[in-house]
Design a protein around this motif. Sequence first.
Motif, PDB file in Angstrom:
ATOM      1  N   MET A  62       0.837  -1.199   0.000  1.00 31.99           N
ATOM      2  CA  MET A  62       0.000   0.000   0.000  1.00 31.99           C
ATOM      3  C   MET A  62       0.875   1.252   0.000  1.00 31.99           C
ATOM      4  N   LYS A  63       1.966   1.189   0.725  1.00 34.23           N
ATOM      5  CA  LYS A  63       2.880   2.333   0.809  1.00 34.23           C
ATOM      6  C   LYS A  63       3.450   2.690  -0.553  1.00 34.23           C
ATOM      7  N   LYS A  64       3.694   1.673  -1.383  1.00 40.95           N
ATOM      8  CA  LYS A  64       4.252   1.913  -2.720  1.00 40.95           C
ATOM      9  C   LYS A  64       3.272   2.669  -3.615  1.00 40.95           C
ATOM     10  N   VAL A  65       1.972   2.502  -3.366  1.00 35.59           N
ATOM     11  CA  VAL A  65       0.962   3.169  -4.195  1.00 35.59           C
ATOM     12  C   VAL A  65       0.916   4.658  -3.898  1.00 35.59           C
ATOM     13  N   GLY A  66       1.046   5.003  -2.631  1.00 42.06           N
ATOM     14  CA  GLY A  66       0.989   6.407  -2.245  1.00 42.06           C
ATOM     15  C   GLY A  66       0.141   6.602  -1.007  1.00 42.06           C
ATOM     16  N   GLY A  67      -0.116   7.865  -0.675  1.00 42.15           N
ATOM     17  CA  GLY A  67      -0.839   8.148   0.551  1.00 42.15           C
ATOM     18  C   GLY A  67       0.094   8.150   1.737  1.00 42.15           C
ATOM     19  N   GLU A  68      -0.466   8.210   2.928  1.00 41.33           N
ATOM     20  CA  GLU A  68       0.341   8.279   4.148  1.00 41.33           C
ATOM     21  C   GLU A  68      -0.033   7.144   5.093  1.00 41.33           C
ATOM     22  N   MET A  69       0.972   6.345   5.456  1.00 42.50           N
ATOM     23  CA  MET A  69       0.738   5.226   6.364  1.00 42.50           C
ATOM     24  C   MET A  69       0.688   5.711   7.812  1.00 42.50           C
ATOM     25  N   VAL A  70      -0.316   5.246   8.531  1.00 45.60           N
ATOM     26  CA  VAL A  70      -0.438   5.568   9.945  1.00 45.60           C
ATOM     27  C   VAL A  70       0.222   4.481  10.793  1.00 45.60           C
ATOM     28  N   ARG A  71      -0.095   3.210  10.492  1.00 47.49           N
ATOM     29  CA  ARG A  71       0.486   2.072  11.189  1.00 47.49           C
ATOM     30  C   ARG A  71       0.703   0.928  10.201  1.00 47.49           C
ATOM     31  N   HIS A  72       1.825   0.231  10.363  1.00 48.56           N
ATOM     32  CA  HIS A  72       2.085  -0.988   9.593  1.00 48.56           C
ATOM     33  C   HIS A  72       1.377  -2.150  10.285  1.00 48.56           C
ATOM     34  N   TYR A  73       0.903  -3.124   9.493  1.00 48.38           N
ATOM     35  CA  TYR A  73       0.177  -4.254  10.108  1.00 48.38           C
ATOM     36  C   TYR A  73       1.047  -5.058  11.069  1.00 48.38           C
ATOM     37  N   ASN A  74       2.364  -4.981  10.925  1.00 47.44           N
ATOM     38  CA  ASN A  74       3.245  -5.668  11.885  1.00 47.44           C
ATOM     39  C   ASN A  74       3.052  -5.149  13.309  1.00 47.44           C
ATOM     40  N   GLU A  75       2.541  -3.912  13.434  1.00 46.44           N
ATOM     41  CA  GLU A  75       2.342  -3.301  14.748  1.00 46.44           C
ATOM     42  C   GLU A  75       0.918  -3.481  15.265  1.00 46.44           C
ATOM     43  N   THR A  76       0.055  -4.094  14.453  1.00 39.50           N
ATOM     44  CA  THR A  76      -1.359  -4.146  14.846  1.00 39.50           C
ATOM     45  C   THR A  76      -1.958  -5.548  14.837  1.00 39.50           C
ATOM     46  N   ALA A  77      -1.267  -6.521  14.232  1.00 42.55           N
ATOM     47  CA  ALA A  77      -1.847  -7.859  14.068  1.00 42.55           C
ATOM     48  C   ALA A  77      -1.545  -8.732  15.281  1.00 42.55           C
ATOM     49  N   PHE A  78      -2.520  -8.866  16.162  1.00 41.35           N
ATOM     50  CA  PHE A  78      -2.383  -9.726  17.334  1.00 41.35           C
ATOM     51  C   PHE A  78      -3.426 -10.828  17.238  1.00 41.35           C
ATOM     52  N   MET A  79      -2.968 -12.076  17.101  1.00 43.61           N
ATOM     53  CA  MET A  79      -3.881 -13.194  16.871  1.00 43.61           C
ATOM     54  C   MET A  79      -3.815 -14.179  18.033  1.00 43.61           C
ATOM     55  N   GLY A  80      -4.952 -14.761  18.374  1.00 44.01           N
ATOM     56  CA  GLY A  80      -4.995 -15.749  19.443  1.00 44.01           C
ATOM     57  C   GLY A  80      -5.239 -15.098  20.792  1.00 44.01           C
ATOM     58  N   ILE A  81      -5.860 -15.833  21.699  1.00 45.66           N
ATOM     59  CA  ILE A  81      -6.260 -15.296  22.998  1.00 45.66           C
ATOM     60  C   ILE A  81      -5.060 -14.818  23.808  1.00 45.66           C
ATOM     61  N   LYS A  82      -3.999 -15.641  23.858  1.00 48.89           N
ATOM     62  CA  LYS A  82      -2.828 -15.293  24.660  1.00 48.89           C
ATOM     63  C   LYS A  82      -2.172 -14.021  24.160  1.00 48.89           C
ATOM     64  N   GLU A  83      -1.975 -13.934  22.834  1.00 45.46           N
ATOM     65  CA  GLU A  83      -1.303 -12.770  22.260  1.00 45.46           C
ATOM     66  C   GLU A  83      -2.130 -11.507  22.461  1.00 45.46           C
ATOM     67  N   VAL A  84      -3.445 -11.637  22.345  1.00 48.21           N
ATOM     68  CA  VAL A  84      -4.319 -10.489  22.557  1.00 48.21           C
ATOM     69  C   VAL A  84      -4.239 -10.009  24.001  1.00 48.21           C
ATOM     70  N   LEU A  85      -4.282 -10.947  24.941  1.00 44.83           N
ATOM     71  CA  LEU A  85      -4.227 -10.566  26.362  1.00 44.83           C
ATOM     72  C   LEU A  85      -2.913  -9.882  26.713  1.00 44.83           C
ATOM     73  N   VAL A  86      -1.811 -10.401  26.171  1.00 43.39           N
ATOM     74  CA  VAL A  86      -0.496  -9.822  26.454  1.00 43.39           C
ATOM     75  C   VAL A  86      -0.392  -8.398  25.898  1.00 43.39           C
ATOM     76  N   ASN A  87      -1.084  -8.151  24.780  1.00 47.24           N
ATOM     77  CA  ASN A  87      -0.931  -6.864  24.090  1.00 47.24           C
ATOM     78  C   ASN A  87      -2.160  -5.962  24.205  1.00 47.24           C
TER      79      ASN A  87
END
Length: 376
Positions: free
Chosen positions: A40-65
């Motif tokens: 998406m960044k290559k297309v243009g516009g302004e990135m607010v957050r990368h998905y690496n900073e927002t993708a929390f999957m599973g109960i344990k990971e969600v609780l920790v974060n």
Amino acid sequence: MKYYIIAGEPSGDLHASNLMKSLVKEDNDFDCRFWGGDLMKKVGGEMVRHYNETAFMGIKEVLVNLGKIRANFKLCKSDLLKYNPDVLVLVDYPGFNLRMAEFAHKKGIKVFYYISPKIWAWNTGRVKKIKAYVDKMFTILPFETDFYKTHQVPIDYVGNPVLDAIENRPHKNEDLETFKERNQLDNRPIVALLAGSRQQELNNVLPVMISMIKHFPDYQFVIAGAPSFTIDDYKPFIQDEEVKVIFNETYELVQQAHGALVTSGTATLETALLECPQIVCYKMWGGKTITKFVKRFILKVKYISLVNLIVNKEAVKEIIQDDLNETNVQLELEKLLNNQDYRINIFNHYNQLHQIMGKPGTSDRAAKLMVKALRS
């Protein structure tokens, strides 16, 4: 017009980037802020957050974060209001995006949803939120279109963006020998391992996939490295096994493979459209009791793979939950690789899939309909 787009995973980044390219062509005043990834960044516009900073999957990971998740919601809400877009475009990622849909709707911001969350499989109750807070759904699968029609949700069926991604893939016409030489592979036929993009998928599925190597010495096994991982994420599973990891070439790898073991998800559809025979492998946490509970009370569909859901039959074998073990996968992989009648049957089902799926052009169709709806 101003677009605020939220994608939370690698596949969402891919399809949102193609949609953005089409929106740029369709809307001369295109302006965008987004949550997503490098494509998406290559297309243009302004990135607010990368998905690496927002993708929390599973109960344990969600609780920790939980603290990070709350902070992300707070940031997204304030940034959305500050930017004040003409439309919020949500791409899958339901845990985050459905909450943002509610917030945006209550603030008077138009909401479009592109690539539906799989509520028809797991949580049909969420359709009430979509009906209440989403101005229009842009659906990509025939059976989900029927599902939303049943619930009187405003929809436009645009086809599937996977068709666009496959049509525009690099090295589309590359031959097998060139691919092997370019990636330093030997002359043996290839078995592709698509183990998913989440850590729990690696933990639960990849060990069984890796266990096949010793049973099929006449084949070379190659892992399609997910963009959310590095080689260090795969090393604990590989150890001393003879297996290579190739990043950023999943389509190229699948295109050249003799067969594939694939974790359930969009990858099953991509593998089928690339004409590679596959076995679908999936296992989430929990034992037999959890499995029975999920099948009886949560899972709302007969199959878990998109291929089988679309053709409405078992086009490819699904080995899931407690059935996913070394013995079962070995028996099925033997047939997949060496039984010609078995392979022909899969290819026949793939032909049906192609007929149902139609032609590329999804991103352009979706962009035209979005811009038309906004201008009206």
